[in-house]
Design a protein around this motif. Structure first.
Motif, PDB file in Angstrom:
ATOM      1  N   GLN A   4       0.773  -1.208   0.110  1.00  0.00           N
ATOM      2  CA  GLN A   4      -0.067  -0.216   0.000  1.00  0.00           C
ATOM      3  C   GLN A   4       0.951   1.252  -0.074  1.00  0.00           C
ATOM      4  O   GLN A   4       2.067   1.218   0.323  1.00  0.00           O
ATOM      5  N   TRP A   5       0.203   2.348  -0.325  1.00  0.00           N
ATOM      6  CA  TRP A   5       0.821   3.579  -0.528  1.00  0.00           C
ATOM      7  C   TRP A   5       0.455   4.372   0.659  1.00  0.00           C
ATOM      8  O   TRP A   5      -0.787   4.252   1.144  1.00  0.00           O
ATOM      9  N   GLN A   6       1.069   5.367   1.143  1.00  0.00           N
ATOM     10  CA  GLN A   6       0.597   6.177   2.271  1.00  0.00           C
ATOM     11  C   GLN A   6       0.509   7.472   1.668  1.00  0.00           C
ATOM     12  O   GLN A   6       1.175   8.055   0.838  1.00  0.00           O
ATOM     13  N   VAL A   7      -0.510   7.968   1.941  1.00  0.00           N
ATOM     14  CA  VAL A   7      -1.261   9.130   1.536  1.00  0.00           C
ATOM     15  C   VAL A   7      -0.974  10.382   2.347  1.00  0.00           C
ATOM     16  O   VAL A   7      -1.900   9.987   3.694  1.00  0.00           O
ATOM     17  N   SER A   8      -0.606  11.263   2.316  1.00  0.00           N
ATOM     18  CA  SER A   8      -0.468  12.398   3.317  1.00  0.00           C
ATOM     19  C   SER A   8      -0.840  13.918   2.662  1.00  0.00           C
ATOM     20  O   SER A   8      -0.433  14.263   1.364  1.00  0.00           O
ATOM     21  N   VAL A   9      -1.530  14.571   3.364  1.00  0.00           N
ATOM     22  CA  VAL A   9      -2.176  16.301   2.691  1.00  0.00           C
ATOM     23  C   VAL A   9      -1.707  16.984   3.671  1.00  0.00           C
ATOM     24  O   VAL A   9      -2.026  17.066   5.107  1.00  0.00           O
ATOM     25  N   ASP A  10      -0.648  17.881   3.469  1.00  0.00           N
ATOM     26  CA  ASP A  10      -0.409  19.106   4.255  1.00  0.00           C
ATOM     27  C   ASP A  10      -1.639  20.030   4.347  1.00  0.00           C
ATOM     28  O   ASP A  10      -1.767  21.145   3.521  1.00  0.00           O
ATOM     29  N   SER A  11      -2.463  20.100   5.399  1.00  0.00           N
ATOM     30  CA  SER A  11      -3.482  20.842   5.521  1.00  0.00           C
ATOM     31  C   SER A  11      -3.013  22.509   5.577  1.00  0.00           C
ATOM     32  O   SER A  11      -3.722  23.315   5.423  1.00  0.00           O
ATOM     33  N   ILE A  70       6.566   8.735  -4.289  1.00  0.00           N
ATOM     34  CA  ILE A  70       6.103   8.491  -5.524  1.00  0.00           C
ATOM     35  C   ILE A  70       5.491   9.609  -6.368  1.00  0.00           C
ATOM     36  O   ILE A  70       5.781   9.913  -7.339  1.00  0.00           O
ATOM     37  N   ALA A  71       4.971  10.319  -5.657  1.00  0.00           N
ATOM     38  CA  ALA A  71       4.177  11.703  -6.429  1.00  0.00           C
ATOM     39  C   ALA A  71       4.073  12.706  -5.349  1.00  0.00           C
ATOM     40  O   ALA A  71       3.961  12.461  -3.867  1.00  0.00           O
TER      41      ALA A  71
END
Length: 74
Positions: A4-11, A70-71
């Motif tokens: 699985q990929w880890q997804v994060s958003v810098d709020s 990855i992105a």
């Protein structure tokens, strides 16, 4: 099952453009004018990677299981 990929958003960086939610609605949603990932870990998905690439302020980061980005492409 693939890694699985880890997804994060810098709020703090997110400006709420909504490009991510429009590109990958299964992975991103807008809450109070800011993007949030719908899950911290996701199956590899080109739409999620595209959303990170298209974010106008590079607030989204997607990493592989080793922690490599990855992105968006470095």
């Amino acid at each position: 099952m693939s890694p699985q990929w880890q997804v994060s958003v810098d709020s703090g960086r997110c400006i709420g453009a909504g490009t991510c939610a429009g590109t990958a609605p299964r992975h991103f949603t807008l809450v109070d004018g800011r993007s949030r990932s719908t899950a911290e870990r996701v199956e590899p998905d080109e739409d999620a990677a595209a959303a990170a690439e298209l974010c106008p302020v590079t607030a989204i980061t997607i990493r592989d299981p080793s922690g490599a980005v990855i992105a968006p492409e470095p």
